[in-house]
Design an enzyme around this catalytic site. Structure first.
Site, short mmCIF file in Angstrom:
data_model
loop_
_atom_site.label_atom_id
_atom_site.label_comp_id
_atom_site.label_asym_id
_atom_site.label_seq_id
_atom_site.Cartn_x
_atom_site.Cartn_y
_atom_site.Cartn_z
N SER A 84 0.86 -1.19 0.00
CA SER A 84 0.00 0.00 0.00
C SER A 84 0.89 1.23 0.00
O SER A 84 2.11 1.12 0.15
CB SER A 84 -0.94 -0.02 1.20
OG SER A 84 -0.18 -0.11 2.36
N LYS A 117 -4.43 8.79 -8.82
CA LYS A 117 -4.70 7.76 -7.82
C LYS A 117 -6.18 7.37 -7.96
O LYS A 117 -7.07 8.11 -7.55
CB LYS A 117 -4.40 8.24 -6.41
CG LYS A 117 -4.57 7.12 -5.41
CD LYS A 117 -4.10 7.49 -4.03
CE LYS A 117 -4.10 6.29 -3.11
NZ LYS A 117 -5.35 5.55 -3.06
N LYS A 291 5.75 8.42 -8.07
CA LYS A 291 6.64 7.26 -8.02
C LYS A 291 8.00 7.62 -8.61
O LYS A 291 8.07 8.35 -9.60
CB LYS A 291 6.05 6.10 -8.84
CG LYS A 291 4.71 5.62 -8.37
CD LYS A 291 4.13 4.56 -9.29
CE LYS A 291 2.74 4.15 -8.83
NZ LYS A 291 2.07 3.25 -9.77
N LYS A 315 -2.96 12.89 -1.49
CA LYS A 315 -4.42 12.85 -1.57
C LYS A 315 -5.05 14.24 -1.61
O LYS A 315 -4.41 15.23 -1.25
CB LYS A 315 -4.96 12.06 -0.37
CG LYS A 315 -4.31 10.70 -0.19
CD LYS A 315 -5.22 9.57 -0.52
CE LYS A 315 -6.24 9.35 0.55
NZ LYS A 315 -6.86 8.06 0.51
N CYS A 409 -48.80 9.28 6.39
CA CYS A 409 -48.22 9.38 5.05
C CYS A 409 -48.55 10.74 4.43
O CYS A 409 -49.71 11.15 4.42
CB CYS A 409 -48.78 8.26 4.17
SG CYS A 409 -48.32 8.43 2.43
N CYS A 412 -51.18 10.06 1.39
CA CYS A 412 -52.55 9.55 1.51
C CYS A 412 -53.09 9.62 2.93
O CYS A 412 -54.24 9.25 3.19
CB CYS A 412 -52.62 8.10 1.01
SG CYS A 412 -51.76 6.94 2.06
N CYS A 432 -52.20 3.70 -1.97
CA CYS A 432 -51.62 5.05 -1.84
C CYS A 432 -51.25 5.53 -3.25
O CYS A 432 -50.51 4.85 -3.97
CB CYS A 432 -50.39 4.99 -0.95
SG CYS A 432 -49.44 6.52 -0.91
S1 IVH Z 1 0.83 1.81 -7.01
C1 IVH Z 1 3.65 -0.22 -4.46
N1 IVH Z 1 -0.58 3.43 -8.51
O1 IVH Z 1 -3.87 2.90 -4.01
C2 IVH Z 1 2.66 0.63 -5.07
N2 IVH Z 1 -1.61 2.43 -6.63
O2 IVH Z 1 -2.45 2.22 -0.97
C3 IVH Z 1 1.37 0.00 -5.13
N3 IVH Z 1 -3.97 3.02 -6.36
O3 IVH Z 1 -4.28 -0.32 -3.03
C4 IVH Z 1 0.33 0.78 -5.70
N4 IVH Z 1 -4.11 4.32 -8.10
O4 IVH Z 1 -4.96 0.04 -5.38
C5 IVH Z 1 -0.56 2.63 -7.42
N5 IVH Z 1 -1.72 4.88 -9.92
C6 IVH Z 1 -1.72 4.06 -8.85
C7 IVH Z 1 -2.85 3.87 -8.05
C8 IVH Z 1 -2.75 3.04 -6.94
C9 IVH Z 1 -4.75 3.79 -7.08
C10 IVH Z 1 -4.38 2.29 -5.13
C11 IVH Z 1 -3.90 0.88 -5.07
C12 IVH Z 1 -3.48 0.63 -3.65
C13 IVH Z 1 -3.66 1.96 -3.00
C14 IVH Z 1 -2.37 2.33 -2.30
#
Ligand code: IVH
Length: 677
Positions: A84, A117, A291, A315, A409, A412, A432
């Site tokens: 995650s 995301k 990334k 986020k 109601c 009605c 009704c």
């Molecule tokens: S990469 C190691 N890329 O966000 C990286 N995740 O907590 C693994 N998610 O459960 C995820 N869009 O399902 C990546 N462009 C994106 C994403 C993405 C949504 C979700 C993914 C994961 C959660 C990260």
């Protein structure tokens, strides 16, 4: 019999073509051929595979919905953990992340890839020898559920990887399953209409759908898969950004907005930009993911706990707003459910002006102590209707009183009741007027019996005028043709169109009829399940509550509701009338290899030996289809006595014409060759 090799080749050719057109349609959204052309290729392949099952391959497009319902999903271990991401909400945190990276990669240059995301559900796909062999949910990151059959139904997931070099033949592709907001809304509206539990947002509806045990139902839901990572054992890949391009070439849907940046300022700007334009996308995102591009650098940075050090989710703040609650109104659903709704002073939240919010039920209002005149916090998830989540007590005017739920109601005047284990009040008066209208509206709606010309306003007029009280009355309309013509805003043509719309509704398949009946808790999904289990409504009517509960998708609440519905004398009478009117109340007996397979018929004029409904039944039994009206899709027009304009049109369209005699000749021929008819 044809030569085996040539059939195998032909099937392969068709599969390739269909695969290509799936890609154009679902991934690129740029179809090059008509739906009819596509359907006919698919039909050809289906027919070929039915005749020569030895040519079926696991990646054939016909296998997308091939899976059988499962009771439970087997657990599978992921080949590498599904990680995650750590989350941030502030610019400061994003800069901290960049600082950490700089410390860990002191003398190297690095680039960031910024992706959307997706606010959906993650999915891991395994390809073995280029063929999709496993689709698994994230689960706890180490192991998830094997949902391969459901995965195969998603059209943006290739069943076979094209144009792959040998390294990529065995790989894992990870990504997110999403649903477009408008598709979600449509689905939820339908569920709401049907008083089925609605999903709170598209993400929940994706999660709920992927967990369904019947792939056929999953196939009917508009899911999309965006690929965001590619894993290969033999790591020759250098750059994540290049991997994304590769995924695109392999036939996946990939985020087109993914971008490379050389410094964190640009990343932050990009993040802010998306925060303000997130609503321009057809699906929900809840941030951007940043990334490190180089795979080598990713490996060097490694992971900490369950999150990679080389990526971060930036986020967006959630969509909330404050406004004043003016009035609480009660809505009456077609099964009598009472839902309180808040009328709000208009407030602009996340791209739309909100004026109404659901308050769900009495307990919800009481728990939050929502009062008329309060300033409330309104939140918009992906919900159909936004919700009130909090009262701003500091802003509460003096002299407000706790809300007392009305006892009668609003439509009605009948005393409202609360049933055991139900959070909502009910109006139990089946007469009704709001419920009568609601039931008819539901029956005629798109997705139900789909009766052209029978919308809300018309229903209102006809109920008020005393023409209809229930859905069976609709099929007696032709008797009042003269009276209808005299009504306000009506004329010969509109009455004719309405009657045609009504007539066409008799073609709707059995599962649609079941849905349209508006049985509480029976939405399209349950209706399909019921139709699959009980081929005829008589069987369903005789099913005991316990029988119904043995079906996986049907719990005690739904079973009770179905059982009650069919026990009711009013409903029994209604069904008898619907049956007499020619509504489909049993599964069509399809004979895909029947003598009329692949042919679409239209009937016109009066047949001397059988009714039109009987003729239709025979055609369908022999594998043919009957069209509701004349179009290019019709292959053969069967002409009885006093044929009307359809005959002229058919001649113009150069459609083959059969008289009754010819029709019987063909049926008789089939009788001689086949014992099944
Ligand atoms: S990469 C190691 N890329 O966000 C990286 N995740 O907590 C693994 N998610 O459960 C995820 N869009 O399902 C990546 N462009 C994106 C994403 C993405 C949504 C979700 C993914 C994961 C959660 C990260």
């Amino acid at each position: 019999m044809k030569n085996d090799q040539s059939i195998v080749r032909k099937a392969e050719e068709l599969r390739k073509k269909i695969h290509h057109h799936d890609y154009l349609y679902y991934v690129l959204a740029q179809p090059e051929i008509s739906d009819e052309k596509y359907d006919s290729m698919m039909r050809e392949l289906q027919e070929m595979e039915a005749k020569y099952p030895q040519v079926i391959t696991p990646d054939s497009p016909t296998q997308r919905v091939g899976g059988v319902p499962t009771k439970e999903f087997p657990t599978v271990k992921h080949s590498s953990p599904m990680l995650s991401l750590s989350n941030t909400y502030s610019e400061e945190d994003i800069r901290d992340f960049d600082r950490r990276i700089r410390n860990l990669l002191p003398d190297r240059k690095y680039k960031y890839v910024c992706e959307l995301k997706f606010d959906g559900v993650s999915l891991s796909l395994r390809y073995t020898d280029s063929i999709l062999t496993l689709g698994a949910t994230r689960g706890d990151g180490a192991q998830g559920d094997d949902i391969t059959s459901n995965t195969k139904t998603i059209r943006t997931i290739p069943l076979r990887l094209e144009k792959t070099d040998s390294i990529l033949k065995n790989c894992e592709v990870r990504g997110e399953v999403v649903m477009n907001r408008d598709d979600f809304q449509r689905m939820n509206e339908e569920r709401e209409q049907n008083e089925e539990k609605t999903f709170a947002n598209p993400r929940n509806s994706v999660a709920g759908t992927l967990k369904l045990q019947d792939p056929k139902i999953v196939a009917s839901r508009p899911l999309k898969f965006f690929a965001y990572s590619l894993l290969v054992e033999d790591k020759t890949q250098q750059s994540h950004y290049e991997n994304l391009q590769l995924l695109k070439q392999l036939g996946f849907l990939v985020d087109d907005h993914a971008k490379l940046f050389g410094n964190i300022d640009d990343v932050i700007e990009h993040w802010k930009e998306w925060e303000s334009k997130r609503d321009t996308l057809p699906f929900d995102i809840d941030g951007i993911v940043v990334k490190i591009d180089s795979i080598e650098q990713q490996d060097k940075l490694g992971t900490i706990a369950k999150s990679p050090r080389w990526a971060i989710a930036c986020k967006f703040a959630s969509k909330k707003g404050e406004t004043k609650l003016k009035v609480i109104r009660l809505q009456v659903g077609r099964t009598g459910t009472i839902t309180p709704v808040a009328d709000l002073e208009p407030v602009y939240i996340g791209g739309t002006t909100i004026t109404r919010a659901s308050l769900y039920n009495e307990d919800y209002i009481r728990n939050l102590d929502i009062r008329i005149g309060d300033t409330v916090v309104v939140e918009r998830g992906g919900d159909v209707i936004p919700k009130v989540t909090k009262v701003v007590l500091d802003k509460r005017p003096k002299h407000t009183k706790p809300y007392t739920f009305p006892t009668t109601c609003p439509e009605c005047g009948t005393k409202l009741v609360k049933l055991q284990d139900e959070a909502n009040y009910f109006c139990i008066n089946i007469e009704c007027p709001k419920q009568i209208r609601g039931r008819i509206e539901h029956w005629a709606a798109r997705g139900a019996m789909d009766i052209d010309g029978l919308g809300e306003a018309v229903i209102d007029q006809l109920v008020t005028g005393g023409f209809i009280r229930n859905v069976a009355d609709i099929y007696d309309f032709h008797k009042y043709k003269d009276k209808l013509v005299m009504l306000d805003r009506w004329g010969e043509k509109s009455v004719h169109n309405l009657l045609e719309g009504i007539e066409n509704s008799k073609q709707r398949p059995y599962h649609r009829t079941l849905f349209s009946l508006g049985i509480k808790h029976v939405g399209t999904t349950v209706a399909q399940v019921l139709a699959d289990h009980f081929n005829d409504i008589n069987e369903l009517m005789q099913a005991k509550q316990e029988d119904l509960q043995t079906i996986h998708e049907i719990g005690p609440k739904i079973a009770e509701s179905i059982f009650r519905f069919f026990k009711d004398d009013h409903n029994k009478q209604l069904l008898a009338r619907l049956k007499a009117a020619g509504i489909r109340l049993s599964e069509e007996k399809k004979k895909s290899n029947g003598i009329l397979a692949g042919k679409t018929f239209l009937l016109t004029g009066t047949l001397t030996n059988m009714s039109r409904d009987q003729a239709k039944e025979v055609i369908e039994e022999l594998g043919g289809k009957v069209a509701p009206n004349i179009s290019k899709k019709v292959n053969i027009l069967i002409v009885g006595e006093d044929a009307g304009s359809k005959l002229d049109k058919a001649k113009k369209l150069k459609i083959e014409i059969w008289n009754e005699e010819k029709f019987f000749e063909v049926i008789e021929k089939d009788k001689k060759c086949s014992k099944t008819y």
